[in-house]
Design a protein around this motif. Structure first.
Motif: not given
Length: 187
Positions: A111-121, A38-49
């Protein structure tokens, strides 16, 4: 540090889901799955790595703007499904269009902050319940969740979460998630 943007369900919603998930632990092969808690349950919106510390101020600014531009919405946990028989998840219903817009805004902020979003789906709202590293058929697990529907709740915050990997060599160890900061939606 390993980061992602998320919507975190309130404790009442995770209690409901935990009650629906508990019987799944009695299904054949359940002991071979890696269950999230339960402590790890979340809805990921964007993964930044992996994000470098010097990127954080800009990411914070961009996520704050994204939160401001997106209003709160109603959600409920509902049903379940699988991804390629590797992941068992609970779904959502209610404000899915605004949730998808928030996910796109969170990805754009990265993306605008400079994070590589290559894994974006394409965004599929889901909350991971278990991972399958064997050949166990997850279809009966998803079917057992098909009729689950929790109470509606207000998703009112965008959170930036740090993922800490499980300690190597410790059986049953799970990742630990720490919320770095949250922004109210629409304010």
């Amino acid at each position: 540090m390993r980061l992602f943007a998320a919507v975190l369900p309130p404790p009442a919603a995770t209690v409901e889901l935990a009650a629906a998930v508990a019987p799944l632990h009695a299904l054949p092969g359940a002991d071979q799955l890696t269950w999230t808690g339960r402590a790890g349950w979340h809805f990921t919106l964007a993964f930044y790595g992996e994000v470098e510390p010097e990127t954080l101020p800009e990411l914070y600014t961009r996520l704050g703007r994204a939160a401001h531009r997106n209003g709160a919405f109603q959600l409920r946990l509902k049903g379940g499904g699988t991804f390629s028989n590797r992941v068992l998840w609970a779904g959502a219903s209610g404000g899915l269009p605004p949730m998808r817009r928030l996910a796109e805004s969170a990805a754009a902020a990265g993306r605008r902050a400079g994070v590589s979003m290559e894994q974006h789906r394409v965004y599929t709202p889901h909350l991971t319940i278990a991972r399958n590293r064997t050949d166990i058929d997850l279809a009966p697990y998803a079917a057992a969740l098909a009729t689950f529907e929790g109470q509606a709740w207000r998703a009112g915050e965008l959170s930036l979460v740090r993922s800490n990997p499980p300690q190597p060599g410790v059986p049953g160890a799970r990742p630990r998630y720490d919320t770095l900061t949250s922004w109210p939606l629409g304010e």
